[in-house]
Scaffold this motif. Sequence first.
Motif, PDB file in Angstrom:
ATOM      1  N   GLY A 117       2.172  -6.883  17.650  1.00  0.00           N
ATOM      2  CA  GLY A 117       2.200  -5.907  16.498  1.00  0.00           C
ATOM      3  C   GLY A 117       3.427  -5.988  15.969  1.00  0.00           C
ATOM      4  O   GLY A 117       4.385  -6.265  16.573  1.00  0.00           O
ATOM      5  N   ALA A 118       3.642  -5.061  14.806  1.00  0.00           N
ATOM      6  CA  ALA A 118       4.916  -4.690  14.408  1.00  0.00           C
ATOM      7  C   ALA A 118       4.695  -3.566  13.693  1.00  0.00           C
ATOM      8  O   ALA A 118       3.812  -3.055  13.121  1.00  0.00           O
ATOM      9  N   GLN A 119       5.958  -2.652  13.358  1.00  0.00           N
ATOM     10  CA  GLN A 119       6.084  -1.743  12.576  1.00  0.00           C
ATOM     11  C   GLN A 119       7.030  -2.061  11.326  1.00  0.00           C
ATOM     12  O   GLN A 119       7.945  -2.959  11.615  1.00  0.00           O
ATOM     13  N   PHE A 120       6.611  -1.692  10.054  1.00  0.00           N
ATOM     14  CA  PHE A 120       7.544  -1.935   9.054  1.00  0.00           C
ATOM     15  C   PHE A 120       8.321  -0.917   8.271  1.00  0.00           C
ATOM     16  O   PHE A 120       7.480   0.123   8.153  1.00  0.00           O
ATOM     17  N   GLU A 121       9.150  -0.921   7.894  1.00  0.00           N
ATOM     18  CA  GLU A 121      10.069   0.123   7.073  1.00  0.00           C
ATOM     19  C   GLU A 121      10.299  -0.822   5.953  1.00  0.00           C
ATOM     20  O   GLU A 121      11.083  -1.737   5.647  1.00  0.00           O
ATOM     21  N   PHE A 122       9.933   0.001   4.632  1.00  0.00           N
ATOM     22  CA  PHE A 122      10.226  -0.628   3.370  1.00  0.00           C
ATOM     23  C   PHE A 122      11.466   0.266   2.587  1.00  0.00           C
ATOM     24  O   PHE A 122      11.258   1.669   2.368  1.00  0.00           O
ATOM     25  N   ALA A 123      12.390  -0.253   2.160  1.00  0.00           N
ATOM     26  CA  ALA A 123      13.214   0.602   1.358  1.00  0.00           C
ATOM     27  C   ALA A 123      13.421   0.001   0.139  1.00  0.00           C
ATOM     28  O   ALA A 123      14.297  -0.934  -0.032  1.00  0.00           O
ATOM     29  N   ASP A 124      12.746   0.343  -0.932  1.00  0.00           N
ATOM     30  CA  ASP A 124      12.636  -0.453  -2.246  1.00  0.00           C
ATOM     31  C   ASP A 124      12.636  -1.776  -2.086  1.00  0.00           C
ATOM     32  O   ASP A 124      13.332  -2.727  -2.735  1.00  0.00           O
ATOM     33  N   ALA A 125      11.481  -2.178  -1.251  1.00  0.00           N
ATOM     34  CA  ALA A 125      11.220  -3.587  -0.975  1.00  0.00           C
ATOM     35  C   ALA A 125      10.746  -4.289  -2.322  1.00  0.00           C
ATOM     36  O   ALA A 125       9.738  -3.698  -2.772  1.00  0.00           O
ATOM     37  N   PRO A 126      10.914  -5.534  -2.656  1.00  0.00           N
ATOM     38  CA  PRO A 126      10.283  -6.041  -3.747  1.00  0.00           C
ATOM     39  C   PRO A 126       8.733  -6.251  -3.572  1.00  0.00           C
ATOM     40  O   PRO A 126       8.518  -6.760  -2.425  1.00  0.00           O
ATOM     41  N   ALA A 127       7.810  -5.984  -4.494  1.00  0.00           N
ATOM     42  CA  ALA A 127       6.417  -6.062  -4.202  1.00  0.00           C
ATOM     43  C   ALA A 127       5.655  -6.439  -5.310  1.00  0.00           C
ATOM     44  O   ALA A 127       6.322  -6.326  -6.602  1.00  0.00           O
ATOM     45  N   THR A 128       4.670  -7.195  -5.275  1.00  0.00           N
ATOM     46  CA  THR A 128       3.591  -7.622  -6.369  1.00  0.00           C
ATOM     47  C   THR A 128       2.411  -6.842  -6.309  1.00  0.00           C
ATOM     48  O   THR A 128       1.762  -7.270  -5.268  1.00  0.00           O
ATOM     49  N   ARG A 129       2.056  -6.064  -7.323  1.00  0.00           N
ATOM     50  CA  ARG A 129       0.710  -5.554  -7.121  1.00  0.00           C
ATOM     51  C   ARG A 129      -0.474  -6.569  -7.196  1.00  0.00           C
ATOM     52  O   ARG A 129      -0.447  -7.615  -8.116  1.00  0.00           O
ATOM     53  N   LEU A 130      -1.463  -6.401  -6.421  1.00  0.00           N
ATOM     54  CA  LEU A 130      -2.533  -7.247  -6.279  1.00  0.00           C
ATOM     55  C   LEU A 130      -3.626  -6.629  -7.092  1.00  0.00           C
ATOM     56  O   LEU A 130      -4.290  -5.582  -6.643  1.00  0.00           O
TER      57      LEU A 130
END
Length: 370
Positions: A197-210
């Motif tokens: 498994g994993a934990q993720f931290e997002f700091a203004d990460a680029p993203a595309t809305r689905l």
Amino acid sequence: MDFELSDEQTMLRDTVREVLTRTYDVETLRKVTDSELGWDKGVWKSLADIGILGLTIPEEDGGMGAGPVEFASVMTELGRANAPEPYLDSVLVPSSLVAATADGDTRAELLGGLASGELLMAFAHLEPGDRWPGAKVATTASGDTISGTKTLVGHGDCADKLVVSARTDDGIGLYLVDADASGVTRTAYRTSDRRRGAQFEFADAPATRLGSGDATQAIADAEVGIQTALCAEALGAMERSLDLTVEYLKTRKQFGVTLATFQTLTQRAADMYVLLELARSMSLYATTALASGICDPAIASRAKLQICRSGRGIGQEAVQMHGGIGMTAEYPVGHYLSRLTAISHTLGGADDHVAALANSVSDYDMVMVG
């Protein structure tokens, strides 16, 4: 209603069983799960080649367009073999979310990649402090970026892309994020059942809305699918645990006779069989409901409640009746108990589902207590 598998469904089940049993015995399983990846790329390719990875993906998107009965059969065989391949986390769940929300080239590219086995995805939804059935979704989206923390991401360690839930001005949205993008910090870990498994931290990460609009219902529907798949996987693990226990009772001798001679032990094995059949009935109930187009969280909770109870009873009895050997890493029953325990803690344990069902009693005109 016909509860028997069709000829095609039986062939699917037998094919998956043959691929997995050809690969996994307890020694191979330990070796594979101790590797850095935690699963076998050769098995993954075999599953892709026979169409299993694209099983539930619509035909127009490169899949087979099969339904819940088929994916439940696959999950049961994965459970029987205790196979660590991330079919549920990396394909089944993200593909259902993509199919429900994405369109155009994005949809075609993602679903095609999942069906071929070339793309691995994961659903990042739960956050620190969340407890089923609530998910606060404190992660936020602003324009084309997201910020927040997601934890307990099954097989997030090997994911190429993530489907991430985030709060927006119009509710909860689903966003596509590259797992190695700037602003994304991934912390991988191993679980008690030898999975990843994993934990993720997002700091203004680029993203595309689905898609657009609130994705709350799509997430709820996906969760029902996850619960149903976990029930089917647990059923396979329970079947194999009982088989191993019966085989052991028939061959292991004490005081000059086989253990199967002792009435108390055969009665305990019979109790395991009853628990197995209760679990089978409830797993079938959840699967046929989905196949009929009924995506009801209450049905999923009823099934998961029995799966938790049966899994605990069968797993513990299997280890106990094997005696000392049941506690060793060299024998499979302990591994099945570990996986059944992990399943029972995923998206709510027995007590959580009892509470959820109790809280919904007022929604019904009549309630029967068995």
